[in-house]
Design an enzyme around this catalytic site. Structure first.
Site, mmCIF file in Angstrom:
data_model
loop_
_atom_site.group_PDB
_atom_site.id
_atom_site.type_symbol
_atom_site.label_atom_id
_atom_site.label_comp_id
_atom_site.label_asym_id
_atom_site.label_seq_id
_atom_site.Cartn_x
_atom_site.Cartn_y
_atom_site.Cartn_z
ATOM 1 N N ASP A 171 1.222 -1.063 7.638
ATOM 2 C CA ASP A 171 0.975 -2.496 7.758
ATOM 3 C C ASP A 171 1.792 -3.110 8.882
ATOM 4 O O ASP A 171 1.305 -3.959 9.639
ATOM 5 C CB ASP A 171 1.326 -3.196 6.439
ATOM 6 C CG ASP A 171 0.374 -2.841 5.320
ATOM 7 O OD1 ASP A 171 -0.776 -3.304 5.350
ATOM 8 O OD2 ASP A 171 0.774 -2.096 4.412
ATOM 9 N N SER A 172 3.053 -2.696 8.981
ATOM 10 C CA SER A 172 3.940 -3.284 9.984
ATOM 11 C C SER A 172 3.525 -2.902 11.400
ATOM 12 O O SER A 172 3.581 -3.727 12.318
ATOM 13 C CB SER A 172 5.386 -2.856 9.714
ATOM 14 O OG SER A 172 5.816 -3.311 8.444
#
Length: 399
Positions: A171-172
């Site tokens: 996600d990051s």
């Protein structure tokens, strides 16, 4: 620092998303001066408010992930809620969203609808598999992107199942790509005379972009890079080694001259002067032998002794930091990487500072993550909703 001196001062961002990828993308924009209006469901808001460790009913992660954001509650399933988003989009520069493709279009607040209202709009669209293709409608989280992108395949030990990192890395990584795409689109619009556009970020593609020579090695040589534990495949020596006091040290000595200095430091002049080990090509076939030689030395000394010796030898090495190490570290402190804030009840709390560091217009934390709907009156009032209209919308669950 105030928002007016941030490099993104004057940029208006609408965040339509929950959990990690979209909110992290918008958080980074807010840290550098953009006004970020986070749209949350009235019945509880972003689920991350209740994730991981809690304090007085609120996630400690929330205070960092939502810092500098303004919280406005909107029920996106209600036509009047959708109208609020359209009004916001008319004056926005960037919309960040991480719904499944097609969800916003069903509510008439997708790219076709919002870009028609505001041709200068930039929309960052983060999803599992992208806005088109045969997998577009599948639900996709960061963990799936890590698997499909190849990261999980090479992470772990060869005799064990693939493992994940202890953070939501997929996600990051997608969020960072979202910020990069937004800045490119903003530059194109503002400097090159272009129009608005959407930035299509698929989680698996963001992860795939990190995979170095994974595909060329397979395509040209038929070689599949496999899980190799703490080793750096094809680059030697670079590994994690145990010390006498039960701790671990990371040593990266894969540069030719550094390797020689390391061997001298551990009293292995025989290896330092072995001409067959002078380059990485010669060291790779003997990686196990070299790792055993290094660990036979580290295991005879405590971590601090190892670090001291290797610093004097100018060999890159470091401890494996836990949270206590980080908050006590003098280098973290010297670079102002830990900020001190107070929670709503006055309890002090340390949080990570903002990166990257800009010399003339740095980012900053201006406030911690807001209460649910804390900025309803401010933002809706700005859009022309009277106090009576806001109360009516609230009573009917629209906000």
């Amino acid at each position: 620092m105030t928002a007016s001196v941030g490099p993104l001062a004057g940029v208006k961002v609408i965040e339509l998303g929950t959990l990690i990828a979209g909110p992290f993308c918008a958080r980074l924009l807010g840290e550098f001066g953009a006004e970020v209006i986070k749209i949350e469901a009235p019945d509880g808001g972003d689920q991350i408010r209740g994730w991981r460790k809690m304090y007085e009913g609120t996630s400690l992660w929330w205070y960092v992930q939502a810092r500098n954001k303004k919280s406005v509650t909107v029920n996106l399933r209600e036509p009047e809620g959708q109208e609020i988003v359209r009004r916001l989009a008319r004056e926005a520069d960037i919309v960040v969203e991480n719904f499944r493709p097609g969800a916003l279009e069903k509510w008439s607040i997708g790219w076709p609808q919002l870009s028609a209202l505001n041709p200068r709009l930039i929309m960052v669209r983060l999803s599992g598999f992208g806005q088109d293709g045969p997998y577009r409608d599948r639900p996709g989280f960061g963990v799936i992107g890590e698997a499909m992108g190849g990261m999980r395949y090479v992470t772990g030990y060869p005799d064990r199942p693939p493992v994940r990192m202890g953070i939501s890395i997929g996600d990051s990584i997608a969020a960072l790509h979202g910020v990069i795409g937004a800045m490119m689109a903003l530059h194109h619009r503002n400097v090159n005379g272009g129009k608005g556009q959407y930035v299509d970020i698929a989680l698996y593609e963001a992860v795939f972009n990190m995979m170095e020579s994974f595909i060329p090695e397979y395509d040209v040589l038929g070689f599949k890079r496999e899980r190799a534990g703490n080793e750096l495949p094809g680059i030697t020596p670079s590994n994690t080694y145990a010390t006498r006091d039960g701790k671990y040290v990371i040593i990266g000595a894969n540069n030719d001259s550094i390797f020689k200095r390391l061997m001298v430091a551990i009293a292995r002049d025989d290896l330092a002067n072995d001409s067959s080990l002078a380059s990485n090509a010669g060291r790779v076939p003997r990686a196990r032998e070299l790792d055993q030689a290094i660990e036979s030395w580290t295991s005879e000394h405590n971590l601090e002794q190892v670090l001291g010796e290797l610093e004097r030898a100018e060999v890159p090495a470091g401890r494996v930091y836990d949270p206590e190490d980080i908050v006590k570290d003098v280098h973290y402190a010297a670079r102002d990487m830990i900020e001190k804030w107070n929670l709503p009840d006055g309890k002090p709390m340390k949080i990570p500072a903002v990166v990257p560091k800009l010399s003339a217009s740095p980012g900053a934390t201006r406030w911690l993550g807001p209460k649910l709907g804390e900025h309803n009156a401010e933002i809706l009032g700005r859009l022309g909703y009277s106090d009576a209209q806001q109360e009516n919308l609230k009573q009917r669950g629209v906000i």
